[in-house]
Design a protein around this motif. Structure first.
Motif, PDB file in Angstrom:
ATOM      1  N   VAL A   1       0.844  -1.203   0.000  1.00 34.28           N
ATOM      2  CA  VAL A   1       0.000   0.000   0.000  1.00 34.28           C
ATOM      3  C   VAL A   1       0.878   1.252   0.000  1.00 34.28           C
ATOM      4  N   ALA A   2       1.919   1.256   0.807  1.00 36.22           N
ATOM      5  CA  ALA A   2       2.819   2.412   0.843  1.00 36.22           C
ATOM      6  C   ALA A   2       3.446   2.645  -0.528  1.00 36.22           C
ATOM      7  N   MET A   3       3.834   1.581  -1.213  1.00 40.17           N
ATOM      8  CA  MET A   3       4.416   1.717  -2.548  1.00 40.17           C
ATOM      9  C   MET A   3       3.384   2.265  -3.538  1.00 40.17           C
ATOM     10  N   ARG A   4       2.169   1.746  -3.465  1.00 41.16           N
ATOM     11  CA  ARG A   4       1.113   2.182  -4.373  1.00 41.16           C
ATOM     12  C   ARG A   4       0.796   3.667  -4.162  1.00 41.16           C
ATOM     13  N   VAL A   5       0.679   4.072  -2.909  1.00 37.58           N
ATOM     14  CA  VAL A   5       0.384   5.475  -2.597  1.00 37.58           C
ATOM     15  C   VAL A   5       1.532   6.378  -3.050  1.00 37.58           C
ATOM     16  N   ALA A   6       2.767   5.954  -2.816  1.00 37.06           N
ATOM     17  CA  ALA A   6       3.915   6.766  -3.216  1.00 37.06           C
ATOM     18  C   ALA A   6       3.957   6.943  -4.734  1.00 37.06           C
ATOM     19  N   VAL A   7       3.736   5.875  -5.476  1.00 39.78           N
ATOM     20  CA  VAL A   7       3.766   5.964  -6.939  1.00 39.78           C
ATOM     21  C   VAL A   7       2.621   6.842  -7.448  1.00 39.78           C
ATOM     22  N   GLN A   8       1.430   6.669  -6.897  1.00 43.27           N
ATOM     23  CA  GLN A   8       0.299   7.483  -7.348  1.00 43.27           C
ATOM     24  C   GLN A   8       0.522   8.962  -7.025  1.00 43.27           C
ATOM     25  N   THR A   9       1.072   9.241  -5.855  1.00 42.93           N
ATOM     26  CA  THR A   9       1.381  10.620  -5.480  1.00 42.93           C
ATOM     27  C   THR A   9       2.426  11.204  -6.426  1.00 42.93           C
ATOM     28  N   TRP A  10       3.427  10.398  -6.752  1.00 41.42           N
ATOM     29  CA  TRP A  10       4.482  10.829  -7.662  1.00 41.42           C
ATOM     30  C   TRP A  10       3.912  11.154  -9.043  1.00 41.42           C
ATOM     31  N   LEU A  11       3.014  10.298  -9.531  1.00 39.97           N
ATOM     32  CA  LEU A  11       2.392  10.534 -10.841  1.00 39.97           C
ATOM     33  C   LEU A  11       1.565  11.814 -10.852  1.00 39.97           C
ATOM     34  N   ASP A  12       0.987  12.168  -9.713  1.00 46.42           N
ATOM     35  CA  ASP A  12       0.161  13.370  -9.597  1.00 46.42           C
ATOM     36  C   ASP A  12       0.972  14.618  -9.258  1.00 46.42           C
ATOM     37  N   SER A  13       2.263  14.477  -9.018  1.00 43.63           N
ATOM     38  CA  SER A  13       3.116  15.587  -8.569  1.00 43.63           C
ATOM     39  C   SER A  13       3.730  16.315  -9.754  1.00 43.63           C
ATOM     40  N   PRO A  14       4.199  17.521  -9.494  1.00 42.01           N
ATOM     41  CA  PRO A  14       4.864  18.279 -10.553  1.00 42.01           C
ATOM     42  C   PRO A  14       6.189  17.631 -10.952  1.00 42.01           C
ATOM     43  N   PRO A  15       6.646  17.918 -12.171  1.00 43.78           N
ATOM     44  CA  PRO A  15       7.944  17.395 -12.599  1.00 43.78           C
ATOM     45  C   PRO A  15       9.042  17.790 -11.614  1.00 43.78           C
ATOM     46  N   GLY A  16       9.992  16.919 -11.459  1.00 39.03           N
ATOM     47  CA  GLY A  16      11.088  17.186 -10.533  1.00 39.03           C
ATOM     48  C   GLY A  16      10.895  16.554  -9.169  1.00 39.03           C
ATOM     49  N   THR A  17       9.685  16.065  -8.906  1.00 39.21           N
ATOM     50  CA  THR A  17       9.424  15.367  -7.645  1.00 39.21           C
ATOM     51  C   THR A  17      10.117  14.016  -7.701  1.00 39.21           C
TER      52      THR A  17
ATOM     53  N   LEU B   1      10.606  10.230  -6.734  1.00 41.91           N
ATOM     54  CA  LEU B   1       9.857   9.079  -6.239  1.00 41.91           C
ATOM     55  C   LEU B   1      10.470   8.532  -4.950  1.00 41.91           C
ATOM     56  N   SER B   2      11.784   8.511  -4.873  1.00 45.06           N
ATOM     57  CA  SER B   2      12.446   7.966  -3.673  1.00 45.06           C
ATOM     58  C   SER B   2      12.053   8.736  -2.414  1.00 45.06           C
ATOM     59  N   ASP B   3      11.882  10.043  -2.530  1.00 45.95           N
ATOM     60  CA  ASP B   3      11.454  10.841  -1.373  1.00 45.95           C
ATOM     61  C   ASP B   3      10.041  10.460  -0.937  1.00 45.95           C
ATOM     62  N   LEU B   4       9.168  10.238  -1.917  1.00 46.80           N
ATOM     63  CA  LEU B   4       7.784   9.872  -1.600  1.00 46.80           C
ATOM     64  C   LEU B   4       7.701   8.459  -1.021  1.00 46.80           C
ATOM     65  N   VAL B   5       8.534   7.562  -1.519  1.00 47.55           N
ATOM     66  CA  VAL B   5       8.564   6.199  -0.967  1.00 47.55           C
ATOM     67  C   VAL B   5       9.022   6.252   0.484  1.00 47.55           C
ATOM     68  N   ARG B   6      10.070   7.002   0.738  1.00 47.90           N
ATOM     69  CA  ARG B   6      10.582   7.139   2.110  1.00 47.90           C
ATOM     70  C   ARG B   6       9.506   7.717   3.030  1.00 47.90           C
ATOM     71  N   GLU B   7       8.823   8.743   2.555  1.00 48.57           N
ATOM     72  CA  GLU B   7       7.765   9.365   3.366  1.00 48.57           C
ATOM     73  C   GLU B   7       6.617   8.386   3.619  1.00 48.57           C
ATOM     74  N   ALA B   8       6.202   7.661   2.597  1.00 51.45           N
ATOM     75  CA  ALA B   8       5.101   6.708   2.749  1.00 51.45           C
ATOM     76  C   ALA B   8       5.455   5.602   3.732  1.00 51.45           C
ATOM     77  N   LEU B   9       6.669   5.084   3.639  1.00 53.36           N
ATOM     78  CA  LEU B   9       7.088   4.022   4.569  1.00 53.36           C
ATOM     79  C   LEU B   9       7.237   4.547   5.986  1.00 53.36           C
ATOM     80  N   THR B  10       7.703   5.778   6.126  1.00 52.72           N
ATOM     81  CA  THR B  10       7.811   6.392   7.455  1.00 52.72           C
ATOM     82  C   THR B  10       6.423   6.531   8.076  1.00 52.72           C
ATOM     83  N   GLU B  11       5.487   7.038   7.296  1.00 50.57           N
ATOM     84  CA  GLU B  11       4.129   7.207   7.812  1.00 50.57           C
ATOM     85  C   GLU B  11       3.504   5.856   8.159  1.00 50.57           C
ATOM     86  N   ALA B  12       3.714   4.866   7.311  1.00 47.30           N
ATOM     87  CA  ALA B  12       3.161   3.526   7.586  1.00 47.30           C
ATOM     88  C   ALA B  12       3.761   2.961   8.872  1.00 47.30           C
ATOM     89  N   GLY B  13       5.026   3.252   9.117  1.00 45.76           N
ATOM     90  CA  GLY B  13       5.702   2.744  10.301  1.00 45.76           C
ATOM     91  C   GLY B  13       5.241   3.401  11.587  1.00 45.76           C
TER      92      GLY B  13
END
Length: 75
Positions: free
Chosen positions: A41-57, A59-71
């Protein structure tokens, strides 16, 4: 429906691998399967957020954030 089946299959496979590597404490595999589901779920949310984000975002930052929040849990 197909996506749900795909994620369920990944959850089962990843959960089974995790359960096989953990020593004791999870005889029914609930902890392993729940951990696998949370990770996916964390991976899915991170990828979807990345796809919806402006260029330059990054993905690794969003994955880290999603896993931190899940933890943090749900307390």
């Amino acid at each position: 429906a197909a996506q749900v089946q795909t994620f369920a299959a990944l959850e089962r496979e990843l959960g089974a691998e995790m359960a096989a590597r953990w020593s004791g404490g999870d005889p029914a595999g609930v902890r392993a399967r729940l951990t696998a589901a949370g990770y996916l779920v964390a991976m899915r949310v991170a990828v979807q957020t990345w796809l919806d984000s402006p260029p330059g975002t990054h993905l690794s930052d969003l994955v880290r954030e999603a896993l931190t929040e899940a933890g943090r849990g749900f307390a």
